[in-house]
Enzyme design. Structure first.
Site, PDB file in Angstrom:
ATOM      1  N   LYS A  76      -0.634  -2.241   3.883  1.00 56.29           N
ATOM      2  CA  LYS A  76      -1.082  -1.132   4.309  1.00 56.29           C
ATOM      3  C   LYS A  76      -2.787  -1.199   4.811  1.00 56.29           C
ATOM      4  O   LYS A  76      -2.632   0.234   5.705  1.00 56.29           O
ATOM      5  CB  LYS A  76      -1.990  -1.108   2.987  1.00 56.29           C
ATOM      6  CG  LYS A  76      -2.499   0.330   2.303  1.00 56.29           C
ATOM      7  CD  LYS A  76      -1.452   1.261   2.608  1.00 56.29           C
ATOM      8  CE  LYS A  76      -1.923   3.225   2.334  1.00 56.29           C
ATOM      9  NZ  LYS A  76      -0.923   3.385   2.560  1.00 56.29           N
TER      10      LYS A  76
ATOM     11  N   LYS B 279       8.072   7.445   9.111  1.00 61.68           N
ATOM     12  CA  LYS B 279       8.744   7.313   8.262  1.00 61.68           C
ATOM     13  C   LYS B 279       9.692   6.443   7.817  1.00 61.68           C
ATOM     14  O   LYS B 279       9.523   6.057   6.636  1.00 61.68           O
ATOM     15  CB  LYS B 279       8.646   8.386   7.215  1.00 61.68           C
ATOM     16  CG  LYS B 279       6.740   9.209   7.071  1.00 61.68           C
ATOM     17  CD  LYS B 279       5.817   8.637   6.577  1.00 61.68           C
ATOM     18  CE  LYS B 279       5.209   7.192   6.397  1.00 61.68           C
ATOM     19  NZ  LYS B 279       4.195   7.874   7.742  1.00 61.68           N
TER      20      LYS B 279
ATOM     21  N   GLU C 266       5.860  11.169  13.177  1.00 59.71           N
ATOM     22  CA  GLU C 266       5.675  10.309  11.981  1.00 59.71           C
ATOM     23  C   GLU C 266       7.187  10.510  11.803  1.00 59.71           C
ATOM     24  O   GLU C 266       7.550   9.739  10.757  1.00 59.71           O
ATOM     25  CB  GLU C 266       4.552  11.479  12.118  1.00 59.71           C
ATOM     26  CG  GLU C 266       4.444  11.041  10.439  1.00 59.71           C
ATOM     27  CD  GLU C 266       3.504  10.098  10.037  1.00 59.71           C
ATOM     28  OE1 GLU C 266       3.636   8.790  10.894  1.00 59.71           O
ATOM     29  OE2 GLU C 266       4.096   9.699   9.042  1.00 59.71           O
TER      30      GLU C 266
ATOM     31  N   ASN D 263      -9.515 -13.939   4.082  1.00 61.92           N
ATOM     32  CA  ASN D 263      -8.591 -13.237   4.832  1.00 61.92           C
ATOM     33  C   ASN D 263      -8.905 -12.999   6.173  1.00 61.92           C
ATOM     34  O   ASN D 263     -10.541 -12.749   6.877  1.00 61.92           O
ATOM     35  CB  ASN D 263      -8.597 -11.433   4.127  1.00 61.92           C
ATOM     36  CG  ASN D 263      -8.581 -11.289   2.669  1.00 61.92           C
ATOM     37  OD1 ASN D 263      -7.579 -12.502   2.547  1.00 61.92           O
ATOM     38  ND2 ASN D 263      -8.537 -10.525   2.276  1.00 61.92           N
ATOM     39  N   GLY D 264      -8.482 -11.915   7.159  1.00 57.24           N
ATOM     40  CA  GLY D 264      -8.560 -12.765   8.883  1.00 57.24           C
ATOM     41  C   GLY D 264      -8.205 -13.744   9.723  1.00 57.24           C
ATOM     42  O   GLY D 264      -6.964 -13.722   9.004  1.00 57.24           O
TER      43      GLY D 264
ATOM     44  N   CYS E 258      -3.428  -8.907   3.415  1.00 61.12           N
ATOM     45  CA  CYS E 258      -3.877 -10.282   2.364  1.00 61.12           C
ATOM     46  C   CYS E 258      -5.147  -9.755   1.565  1.00 61.12           C
ATOM     47  O   CYS E 258      -6.092  -8.188   2.203  1.00 61.12           O
ATOM     48  CB  CYS E 258      -4.493 -11.083   3.304  1.00 61.12           C
ATOM     49  SG  CYS E 258      -3.546 -12.176   4.109  1.00 61.12           S
TER      50      CYS E 258
ATOM     51  N   GLU F  10      10.323   3.352   8.908  1.00 65.21           N
ATOM     52  CA  GLU F  10       9.258   2.267   8.124  1.00 65.21           C
ATOM     53  C   GLU F  10       9.591   1.723   6.282  1.00 65.21           C
ATOM     54  O   GLU F  10       9.694   0.204   6.454  1.00 65.21           O
ATOM     55  CB  GLU F  10       7.727   3.150   7.577  1.00 65.21           C
ATOM     56  CG  GLU F  10       6.426   3.002   8.838  1.00 65.21           C
ATOM     57  CD  GLU F  10       5.146   2.891   7.809  1.00 65.21           C
ATOM     58  OE1 GLU F  10       5.338   4.671   7.866  1.00 65.21           O
ATOM     59  OE2 GLU F  10       4.682   2.012   8.305  1.00 65.21           O
TER      60      GLU F  10
ATOM     61  N   HIS G 286      15.905  13.662  30.313  1.00 67.34           N
ATOM     62  CA  HIS G 286      15.763  12.402  31.002  1.00 67.34           C
ATOM     63  C   HIS G 286      16.085  11.193  30.327  1.00 67.34           C
ATOM     64  O   HIS G 286      15.705  10.245  30.916  1.00 67.34           O
ATOM     65  CB  HIS G 286      14.008  13.087  30.980  1.00 67.34           C
ATOM     66  CG  HIS G 286      13.824  14.005  30.895  1.00 67.34           C
ATOM     67  ND1 HIS G 286      14.217  14.727  32.938  1.00 67.34           N
ATOM     68  CD2 HIS G 286      13.687  15.382  30.582  1.00 67.34           C
ATOM     69  CE1 HIS G 286      13.670  15.847  32.718  1.00 67.34           C
ATOM     70  NE2 HIS G 286      13.055  16.516  31.216  1.00 67.34           N
TER      71      HIS G 286
ATOM     72  N   ARG H 275      -1.650  -4.443   0.193  1.00 66.52           N
ATOM     73  CA  ARG H 275      -2.225  -5.050   1.483  1.00 66.52           C
ATOM     74  C   ARG H 275      -1.079  -5.958   2.562  1.00 66.52           C
ATOM     75  O   ARG H 275      -1.803  -6.453   2.964  1.00 66.52           O
ATOM     76  CB  ARG H 275      -3.402  -5.536   1.287  1.00 66.52           C
ATOM     77  CG  ARG H 275      -4.652  -4.474   0.418  1.00 66.52           C
ATOM     78  CD  ARG H 275      -5.770  -4.788   0.833  1.00 66.52           C
ATOM     79  NE  ARG H 275      -6.388  -5.071   2.000  1.00 66.52           N
ATOM     80  CZ  ARG H 275      -7.386  -5.096   2.451  1.00 66.52           C
ATOM     81  NH1 ARG H 275      -7.482  -3.840   1.751  1.00 66.52           N
ATOM     82  NH2 ARG H 275      -8.033  -5.362   3.422  1.00 66.52           N
TER      83      ARG H 275
ATOM     84  N   TRP I 222      -0.296 -11.819   3.926  1.00 70.89           N
ATOM     85  CA  TRP I 222       0.325 -11.299   4.642  1.00 70.89           C
ATOM     86  C   TRP I 222       0.348 -12.111   6.228  1.00 70.89           C
ATOM     87  O   TRP I 222      -0.316 -12.587   6.690  1.00 70.89           O
ATOM     88  CB  TRP I 222      -0.175  -9.647   5.383  1.00 70.89           C
ATOM     89  CG  TRP I 222       0.316  -8.779   5.980  1.00 70.89           C
ATOM     90  CD1 TRP I 222       1.972  -8.202   5.800  1.00 70.89           C
ATOM     91  CD2 TRP I 222       0.733  -9.665   7.684  1.00 70.89           C
ATOM     92  NE1 TRP I 222       1.961  -7.388   6.281  1.00 70.89           N
ATOM     93  CE2 TRP I 222       1.306  -8.158   8.106  1.00 70.89           C
ATOM     94  CE3 TRP I 222      -0.333  -9.783   8.344  1.00 70.89           C
ATOM     95  CZ2 TRP I 222       1.632  -7.570   9.054  1.00 70.89           C
ATOM     96  CZ3 TRP I 222       0.257  -9.436   9.832  1.00 70.89           C
ATOM     97  CH2 TRP I 222       0.973  -8.343  10.331  1.00 70.89           C
TER      98      TRP I 222
HETATM   99  C1  AGP Z   1       1.408   4.189   8.178  1.00 71.10           C
HETATM  100  O1  AGP Z   1       2.450   4.817   7.283  1.00 71.10           O
HETATM  101  C2  AGP Z   1       1.053   3.579   8.036  1.00 71.10           C
HETATM  102  N1  AGP Z   1       2.041   2.181   7.852  1.00 71.10           N
HETATM  103  C3  AGP Z   1       0.698   2.189   9.948  1.00 71.10           C
HETATM  104  O2  AGP Z   1       1.013   3.041  10.931  1.00 71.10           O
HETATM  105  C4  AGP Z   1      -0.289   3.489   9.426  1.00 71.10           C
HETATM  106  O3  AGP Z   1      -0.707   4.278   9.817  1.00 71.10           O
HETATM  107  C5  AGP Z   1      -1.772   2.173  10.830  1.00 71.10           C
HETATM  108  O4  AGP Z   1      -1.435   1.280  10.284  1.00 71.10           O
HETATM  109  C6  AGP Z   1      -3.073   3.139  10.711  1.00 71.10           C
HETATM  110  O5  AGP Z   1      -3.690   3.110   9.699  1.00 71.10           O
HETATM  111  P1  AGP Z   1      -5.175   3.293   9.219  1.00 71.10           P
HETATM  112  O6  AGP Z   1      -5.044   4.715   9.113  1.00 71.10           O
HETATM  113  O7  AGP Z   1      -5.415   2.902   8.028  1.00 71.10           O
HETATM  114  O8  AGP Z   1      -5.968   2.783  10.268  1.00 71.10           O
END
Ligand code: AGP
Length: 616
Positions: free
Chosen positions: A611, A493, A489, A103-104, A2, A496, A512, A27, A77
Site C-alpha cells: 500500500k 486498476k 488509471e 522497515n526500510g 513492511c 493491479e 501509431h 503494507r 514486503w
Molecule cells: C494504486 O492502486 C497503487 N497501488 C499505487 O500505484 C499507488 O497509487 C502509488 O504507490 C502511490 O502511492 P501514494 O499515493 O501513497 O503516494
C-alpha cells in the site's frame, strides 16, 4: 512497505501484535514474525506467506503467549532476499540475545556485513536488516545499554529505517529509532505501543508520539523517552490520532476495495464540505497558505506523484492550465528526482500522495524545498511525513484506505485538485467567480456525489460485462483529452488486481503502433464523453472495430451509432467533459473489481504490491 508493531504492558503481547499486524497487512504480506519476551528469554516465531500462517504457528505456543507481555512484530514486503521464513523478521545476533525488526533499506549493508564478519558474526538470512541485529548487538557489548547501542549503530547505518529492538537482559524496554521510515509510539495507561502506521494501534489508544527522523526512543510500560543522536533528551509531543477504529471494518462488503468504491459518494461529500458551499460562492481552502501575491508570482506548476496519484495529477494539469492558466508539468517522482529539474521560488510544486509516505515523492519534495519552491501537499494522511514537510496542506479526507488498490483516495484527490484549481483561479482573477463555466462546474461538483451513487447503486451491467470479459488476457483502454488519465488509471486498476495485461493509451496514439496488437483477442475499452473529443474517439473505435477487436464503451451519451459499433456499452449519468474523470473512473474501478472477483484473485492484497511504497 513492511509493518512494525511493538507492545509493552501487562496484556498478552502476542494478541496485540497479531491484531496490529493484521491491520498492517496492506503494507506488505509475504512473511511475518514476532519476538516475545519471557523471563529473560526471547522467543521468536516466524512464518512465510500470509499472516494466518504465523497465527497458526502461535496457536501452538499458548504457554509462551500467555506469559509474554512485551514483544515486537513485523510483516514483510521483501526487498533483499526471498519471502522465506529465514528472511522474515525479527532478526537476531549470533546468540539470540538481541532481536530487531526493520522497515526500510540499509544501503551500506554489504560494507557493514564485511566489517561484522570480522568480529565473528554469522549471517543466516539474505536480508539487509540482519546487519542491524548484529551491529546493535556488537555495540551493546561495549556498554550493556540498548539505547546507547542503538544510537551508535544508527550513526553507522546509511539508508532508511524504522527499528524496534529488544535485549533479553533488559526485559522492561523496547528501543526504537527512525530515519526516512514512519514510526509512532502509542501512549497508553501503564502500557505503550509502537507501530509503523496508525491502524495497528488505534483500537488501543488515540494518543501518540510521532518520532522524527534521527530520533531514538526508549519505551517502557510507564514511560517514553526520546533522544537525538547526540544523546540529548527531547520533549515528548503527544498528538491525537486522526482515525476511528470503525474505519477498519469491511462493513459487510466482501472486500475493502468494494467497500471503498461504494464509499466514494460520501467521500466526495466530505471533500466538498466546508470548502464549496454553493455554485456562486468562492472556494474556501483554509490550509493553503498561498497569498494573493504568492499566487500572482507563480509562473509554473510542477506536479509530482506516483501511480494512481500521478494519474490524478494528470487530470490536475488539464484543469490548472484550463482555468488558472499557469503552465503545469507533471512527472513521476521517481523520474523527477534524477533530472536537473528547474524549479525556484516562483514555482508551485504540488505533491500528491494517498499515504504521504511514498519515498520517491518525499525525496522530490525535499529537493524542491531546497530550491525555495512553495510545496503544497495533497494527501489522505495529514499525519504523514509529506504533510509535515508541506508549506501548504490539502487533506483529501477520504478516510483510511485499506485495499492496496487506491479507489476512493483517487476520487478525493481529483476533487481536491478541482477545488484547488478553482481557489487559485478566483485569487488570480477575482471576476472568475461569476464566470458561467466555473459556476456550472461548481454546480456539477455538488451534484457529483449523487451521480456516483447512481453508478454504485446498480452494478448489474458492469458485473455482466466483467463476467463476459474476465477470460481475456489483454486489454487496451483508450480516451482523449481530460479522460486520457482515466484510461491510464482504469488500466492500472485492472492489471493491479486481476494481473490482466491492460494498457491505457490516448486514443489518437492507437494508430501509431498499438493498433498492431488488435484482433479478436484484445478487447478495447473506450471512454466516450459527449464533448469536444467524442467524435474523434468514436472514429478511433471504428478503427479498432475494423481490426475485429471487441469494443466496450463507457459513455454518458445515448447514441444510436453505439449499437452497431460496440459489443457492450456502459452508460453513466450525464456530466460535462471537465468533471467526467471523477465519474468515469467509478465504472472502471467496479469493472476491474468484478473481473478480479470472477477470477478469484486476492483483491485487497494483490501479489507483489504494498500500500505504501517507502523505498525508492
Ligand atoms: C494504486 O492502486 C497503487 N497501488 C499505487 O500505484 C499507488 O497509487 C502509488 O504507490 C502511490 O502511492 P501514494 O499515493 O501513497 O503516494
Amino acid at each position: 512497505m513492511c509493518g512494525i508493531v511493538g507492545y509493552i504492558g501487562d496484556k498478552k503481547a502476542s494478541e496485540i501484535l497479531l491484531k496490529g499486524l493484521s491491520y498492517l497487512e496492506y503494507r506488505g504480506y509475504d512473511s511475518s514474525g514476532v519476538a516475545l519476551m519471557t523471563r529473560n528469554k526471547i522467543e521468536i516465531f516466524k512464518a512465510p506467506g500470509k499472516l494466518n500462517n504465523l497465527r497458526e504457528v502461535l496457536s501452538n505456543q499458548q504457554n509462551i503467549c500467555n506469559r509474554s507481555t512485551v514483544g515486537i512484530g513485523h510483516i514483510r514486503w521483501a526487498t533483499h532476499g526471498l519471502p522465506t521464513e529465514l528472511n522474515a523478521h525479527p532478526h537476531t545476533c549470533n546468540c539470540g540475545s538481541l532481536v530487531v525488526v526493520h522497515n526500510g533499506i540499509i544501503e551500506n549493508y554489504k560494507e557493514l556485513k564485511n566489517e561484522l564478519l570480522k568480529y565473528g558474526c554469522e549471517f543466516k538470512s539474505q536480508t539487509d536488516s540482519e546487519v542491524a541485529a548484529h551491529l546493535i548487538a556488537h555495540e551493546f557489548q561495549k556498554t550493556k545499554d540498548l539505547l546507547a547501542a542503538m544510537t551508535s549503530a544508527v550513526k553507522k547505518i546509511q539508508g532508511a529505517y524504522a527499528f524496534c529492538a529488544m535485549h533479553k537482559t533488559l526485559p522492561d524496554r523496547i528501543v526504537v529509532a527512525r530515519k526516512n521510515a514512519p514510526l509512532i509510539i502509542g501512549v497508553g495507561e501503564g502500557e505503550n505501543f509502537i507501530a509503523s502506521d496508525i491502524p495497528a494501534i488505534i483500537e488501543y489508544t488515540k494518543k501518540a508520539i510521532y518520532l522524527n527522523d534521527n530520533q531514538i526512543a526508549e519505551v517502557k510500560k510507564n514511560s517514553v523517552k526520546i533522544f537525538d543522536t547526540d544523546g540529548n533528551l527531547l520533549e515528548n509531543k503527544i498528538e491525537m490520532l486522526p482515525f476511528e477504529p470503525v474505519a477498519l471494518s469491511k462493513m459487510g462488503y466482501k472486500h475493502y476495495m468494494l467497500k471503498e468504491i461504494h464509499e466514494q459518494s460520501d467521500v466526495a461529500r466530505n471533500v466538498l464540505s466546508g470548502k464549496l458551499k454553493d455554485p456562486k460562492s468562492p472556494v474556501v481552502l483554509e490550509d493553503v497558505k498561498l497569498s494573493t501575491n504568492d499566487l500572482k508570482n507563480i509562473n509554473r506548476i510542477q506536479i509530482i506523484a506516483c501511480g494512481t496519484s500521478l494519474h490524478a495529477g494528470l487530470v490536475g494539469k488539464y484543469i490548472l492550465e484550463k482555468f488558472a492558466k499557469i503552465p503545469t508539468d507533471i512527472e513521476a517522482s521517481s523520474e523527477y528526482i534524477y533530472r536537473d529539474t528547474i524549479a525556484d521560488k516562483n514555482t508551485l510544486v504540488i505533491g500528491i500522495s494517498q499515504s504521504g509516505e511514498t519515498a520517491d515523492t518525499i525525496t522530490a519534495i525535499k529537493q524542491v524545498r531546497e530550491k525555495g519552491s512553495h510545496v503544497l501537499i495533497i494527501t489522505n494522511r495529514p499525519d504523514s511525513t509529506m504533510a509535515r514537510l508541506a508549506d501548504s496542506l490539502l487533506p483529501v479526507n477520504a478516510g483510511i484506505e485499506v485495499s492496496v488498490a487506491a479507489t476512493k483516495s483517487y476520487t478525493a484527490q481529483l476533487l481536491s485538485l478541482y477545488l484547488l484549481t478553482l481557489y487559485m483561479t478566483q485569487i488570480i482573477d477575482e471576476k472568475s467567480v461569476n464566470d458561467k463555466e466555473i459556476i456550472s462546474l461548481k454546480q456539477e461538483m455538488l451534484e457529483l456525489p449523487n451521480k456516483i451513487e447512481t453508478i454504485t447503486n446498480d452494478t448489474t451491467s458492469i458485473k455482466a460485462v466483467a463476467k463476459k470479459y474476465s477470460g481475456f488476457k489483454d486489454f487496451i483502454f483508450i480516451a482523449r483529452g481530460i479522460n486520457y488519465p482515466t484510461s491510464l488509471e482504469g488500466a492500472l486498476k485492472l492489471k493491479e488486481i486481476s494481473y490482466i495485461n491492460a494498457t491505457g493509451y490516448s486514443a489518437g496514439e492507437l494508430k501509431h503502433g498499438p493498433i498492431a496488437m488488435l484482433d479478436e483477442t484484445m478487447p478495447v475499452l473506450a471512454i466516450l464523453n459527449k464533448g469536444a473529443v467524442y467524435d474523434k474517439v468514436m472514429s478511433n473505435c471504428e478503427e479498432a472495430k475494423a481490426r475485429q477487436a471487441k469494443l466496450i464503451g463507457v459513455s454518458n451519451y445515448i447514441d444510436r451509432k453505439h449499437k452497431d459499433l460496440f459489443d457492450d456499452i456502459l452508460l453513466i449519468p450525464n456530466i460535462s467533459d471537465t468533471l467526467s474523470p471523477a465519474l468515469n473512473i467509478v465504472v472502471l474501478q467496479l469493472l476491474a473489481y468484478y473481473i478480479a472477483e470472477y477470477l478469484g484473485k486476492d483483491v485487497d492484497q494483490p501479489r507483489n504490491l504494498a500500500k505504501s511504497v517507502t523505498v525508492e
